[in-house]
Design a protein around this motif. Structure first.
Motif, PDB file in Angstrom:
ATOM      1  N   LEU A   1      31.871 -27.577  23.026  1.00 30.84           N
ATOM      2  CA  LEU A   1      31.036 -28.147  21.965  1.00 30.84           C
ATOM      3  C   LEU A   1      31.004 -29.673  21.984  1.00 30.84           C
ATOM      4  O   LEU A   1      30.156 -30.277  21.349  1.00 30.84           O
ATOM      5  CB  LEU A   1      31.520 -27.681  20.588  1.00 30.84           C
ATOM      6  CG  LEU A   1      31.244 -26.234  20.231  1.00 30.84           C
ATOM      7  CD1 LEU A   1      31.972 -25.858  18.945  1.00 30.84           C
ATOM      8  CD2 LEU A   1      29.756 -25.966  20.110  1.00 30.84           C
TER       9      LEU A   1
ATOM     10  N   ARG B   1      27.330 -24.885  26.266  1.00 30.41           N
ATOM     11  CA  ARG B   1      27.316 -25.349  24.874  1.00 30.41           C
ATOM     12  C   ARG B   1      26.626 -24.318  23.979  1.00 30.41           C
ATOM     13  O   ARG B   1      27.084 -24.036  22.875  1.00 30.41           O
ATOM     14  CB  ARG B   1      26.604 -26.692  24.752  1.00 30.41           C
ATOM     15  CG  ARG B   1      27.438 -27.837  25.288  1.00 30.41           C
ATOM     16  CD  ARG B   1      26.727 -29.142  25.147  1.00 30.41           C
ATOM     17  NE  ARG B   1      26.961 -29.650  23.800  1.00 30.41           N
ATOM     18  CZ  ARG B   1      26.502 -30.807  23.380  1.00 30.41           C
ATOM     19  NH1 ARG B   1      25.781 -31.565  24.167  1.00 30.41           N
ATOM     20  NH2 ARG B   1      26.760 -31.214  22.164  1.00 30.41           N
ATOM     21  N   LYS B   2      25.513 -23.757  24.460  1.00 28.37           N
ATOM     22  CA  LYS B   2      24.798 -22.753  23.664  1.00 28.37           C
ATOM     23  C   LYS B   2      25.682 -21.526  23.449  1.00 28.37           C
ATOM     24  O   LYS B   2      25.728 -20.967  22.349  1.00 28.37           O
ATOM     25  CB  LYS B   2      23.487 -22.376  24.338  1.00 28.37           C
ATOM     26  CG  LYS B   2      22.596 -21.541  23.445  1.00 28.37           C
ATOM     27  CD  LYS B   2      21.170 -21.551  23.883  1.00 28.37           C
ATOM     28  CE  LYS B   2      20.317 -20.887  22.824  1.00 28.37           C
ATOM     29  NZ  LYS B   2      18.936 -21.201  22.933  1.00 28.37           N
TER      30      LYS B   2
ATOM     31  N   ARG C   1      28.274 -22.355  20.913  1.00 22.23           N
ATOM     32  CA  ARG C   1      27.701 -22.326  19.561  1.00 22.23           C
ATOM     33  C   ARG C   1      27.628 -20.889  19.043  1.00 22.23           C
ATOM     34  O   ARG C   1      27.941 -20.618  17.875  1.00 22.23           O
ATOM     35  CB  ARG C   1      26.318 -22.960  19.562  1.00 22.23           C
ATOM     36  CG  ARG C   1      26.346 -24.445  19.810  1.00 22.23           C
ATOM     37  CD  ARG C   1      24.948 -24.996  20.026  1.00 22.23           C
ATOM     38  NE  ARG C   1      25.003 -26.398  20.356  1.00 22.23           N
ATOM     39  CZ  ARG C   1      24.245 -26.976  21.283  1.00 22.23           C
ATOM     40  NH1 ARG C   1      23.357 -26.261  21.961  1.00 22.23           N
ATOM     41  NH2 ARG C   1      24.371 -28.263  21.529  1.00 22.23           N
TER      42      ARG C   1
ATOM     43  N   PHE D   1      31.203 -19.815  18.309  1.00 23.86           N
ATOM     44  CA  PHE D   1      31.644 -20.429  17.063  1.00 23.86           C
ATOM     45  C   PHE D   1      31.036 -19.688  15.876  1.00 23.86           C
ATOM     46  O   PHE D   1      31.723 -19.397  14.900  1.00 23.86           O
ATOM     47  CB  PHE D   1      31.256 -21.908  17.018  1.00 23.86           C
ATOM     48  CG  PHE D   1      31.478 -22.522  15.663  1.00 23.86           C
ATOM     49  CD1 PHE D   1      32.745 -22.928  15.280  1.00 23.86           C
ATOM     50  CD2 PHE D   1      30.441 -22.654  14.762  1.00 23.86           C
ATOM     51  CE1 PHE D   1      32.968 -23.468  14.019  1.00 23.86           C
ATOM     52  CE2 PHE D   1      30.650 -23.193  13.503  1.00 23.86           C
ATOM     53  CZ  PHE D   1      31.921 -23.603  13.131  1.00 23.86           C
ATOM     54  N   SER D   2      29.748 -19.389  15.961  1.00 21.42           N
ATOM     55  CA  SER D   2      29.068 -18.680  14.880  1.00 21.42           C
ATOM     56  C   SER D   2      29.700 -17.314  14.645  1.00 21.42           C
ATOM     57  O   SER D   2      29.869 -16.884  13.492  1.00 21.42           O
ATOM     58  CB  SER D   2      27.587 -18.522  15.198  1.00 21.42           C
ATOM     59  OG  SER D   2      26.951 -19.779  15.205  1.00 21.42           O
TER      60      SER D   2
ATOM     61  N   ALA E   1      32.329 -28.596  15.955  1.00 24.18           N
ATOM     62  CA  ALA E   1      31.042 -28.016  15.561  1.00 24.18           C
ATOM     63  C   ALA E   1      30.253 -28.993  14.692  1.00 24.18           C
ATOM     64  O   ALA E   1      29.036 -29.123  14.854  1.00 24.18           O
ATOM     65  CB  ALA E   1      31.259 -26.698  14.824  1.00 24.18           C
TER      66      ALA E   1
ATOM     67  N   ASP F   1      28.827 -31.680  16.967  1.00 24.04           N
ATOM     68  CA  ASP F   1      27.701 -31.130  17.724  1.00 24.04           C
ATOM     69  C   ASP F   1      26.479 -30.980  16.817  1.00 24.04           C
ATOM     70  O   ASP F   1      25.361 -31.339  17.193  1.00 24.04           O
ATOM     71  CB  ASP F   1      28.100 -29.774  18.321  1.00 24.04           C
ATOM     72  CG  ASP F   1      27.005 -29.163  19.169  1.00 24.04           C
ATOM     73  OD1 ASP F   1      26.427 -29.868  20.023  1.00 24.04           O
ATOM     74  OD2 ASP F   1      26.709 -27.971  18.970  1.00 24.04           O
ATOM     75  N   ALA F   2      26.714 -30.475  15.597  1.00 21.11           N
ATOM     76  CA  ALA F   2      25.615 -30.297  14.644  1.00 21.11           C
ATOM     77  C   ALA F   2      25.007 -31.647  14.268  1.00 21.11           C
ATOM     78  O   ALA F   2      23.785 -31.779  14.183  1.00 21.11           O
ATOM     79  CB  ALA F   2      26.106 -29.566  13.404  1.00 21.11           C
TER      80      ALA F   2
ATOM     81  N   LEU G   1      19.525 -26.635  14.642  1.00 21.31           N
ATOM     82  CA  LEU G   1      20.767 -25.888  14.806  1.00 21.31           C
ATOM     83  C   LEU G   1      20.507 -24.434  15.167  1.00 21.31           C
ATOM     84  O   LEU G   1      21.202 -23.859  16.009  1.00 21.31           O
ATOM     85  CB  LEU G   1      21.606 -25.976  13.529  1.00 21.31           C
ATOM     86  CG  LEU G   1      22.048 -27.396  13.124  1.00 21.31           C
ATOM     87  CD1 LEU G   1      22.826 -27.339  11.814  1.00 21.31           C
ATOM     88  CD2 LEU G   1      22.851 -28.050  14.199  1.00 21.31           C
TER      89      LEU G   1
ATOM     90  N   ALA H   1      19.447 -24.200  18.716  1.00 20.81           N
ATOM     91  CA  ALA H   1      20.554 -24.521  19.625  1.00 20.81           C
ATOM     92  C   ALA H   1      21.527 -23.365  19.793  1.00 20.81           C
ATOM     93  O   ALA H   1      22.367 -23.389  20.680  1.00 20.81           O
ATOM     94  CB  ALA H   1      21.297 -25.751  19.113  1.00 20.81           C
TER      95      ALA H   1
ATOM     96  N   TYR I   1      23.198 -21.654  16.887  1.00 23.03           N
ATOM     97  CA  TYR I   1      24.061 -21.378  15.740  1.00 23.03           C
ATOM     98  C   TYR I   1      23.476 -20.258  14.878  1.00 23.03           C
ATOM     99  O   TYR I   1      22.264 -20.138  14.742  1.00 23.03           O
ATOM    100  CB  TYR I   1      24.238 -22.630  14.876  1.00 23.03           C
ATOM    101  CG  TYR I   1      25.191 -23.647  15.466  1.00 23.03           C
ATOM    102  CD1 TYR I   1      26.560 -23.424  15.483  1.00 23.03           C
ATOM    103  CD2 TYR I   1      24.719 -24.838  16.003  1.00 23.03           C
ATOM    104  CE1 TYR I   1      27.436 -24.355  16.014  1.00 23.03           C
ATOM    105  CE2 TYR I   1      25.586 -25.778  16.540  1.00 23.03           C
ATOM    106  CZ  TYR I   1      26.940 -25.527  16.542  1.00 23.03           C
ATOM    107  OH  TYR I   1      27.801 -26.449  17.070  1.00 23.03           O
TER     108      TYR I   1
END
Length: 111
Positions: A35, A45-46, A49, A52-53, A73, A76-77, A91, A94, A96
């Motif tokens: 991230l 990175r995607k 994300r 992370f979500s 996060a 990145d956001a 976001l 990307a 999220y």
């Protein structure tokens, strides 16, 4: 008397690869690294994300998520929001999850 006691030196075989112990990978540290702004691989990175979500929406309270992960996060956001295209839309596009987007925007003071 025959020389039967003669030992033959074994010839060294081709160099065998040295087996290294597997180094455990911290999955949270891997997400933080992916991230971070200096990570160049956009596909990684995607995926980070999305991961992370998944963590953020798995029912664990936001406050109990690792602080380093939340900070990565948020950074990145912030980068995505600053790049334009609308706050939430940037976001979401990307990678999220919508509930993670809501929380990130709230933390950034953008809601």
């Amino acid at each position: 008397m025959p020389d039967t006691a003669k030992t033959t030196a074994s010839k060294p075989s081709q160099a065998e690869p040295v087996k290294q112990a597997a180094v455990p990978v911290d999955p949270i540290l891997a997400l933080i690294t992916a991230l971070s702004a200096d990570a160049g691989d956009e596909a990684a990175r995607k995926q980070a994300r999305a991961d992370f979500s998944a963590i953020a929406t798995a029912g664990r309270p936001w406050e109990q998520l690792p602080s380093g992960l939340k900070a990565a996060a948020r950074a990145d956001a912030r980068e995505l929001v600053d790049s334009g295209n609308g706050k939430a839309a940037s976001l979401l596009n990307a990678g999220y999850h919508p509930s993670a987007v809501d929380r990130l925007l709230h933390d950034l003071g953008a809601l």
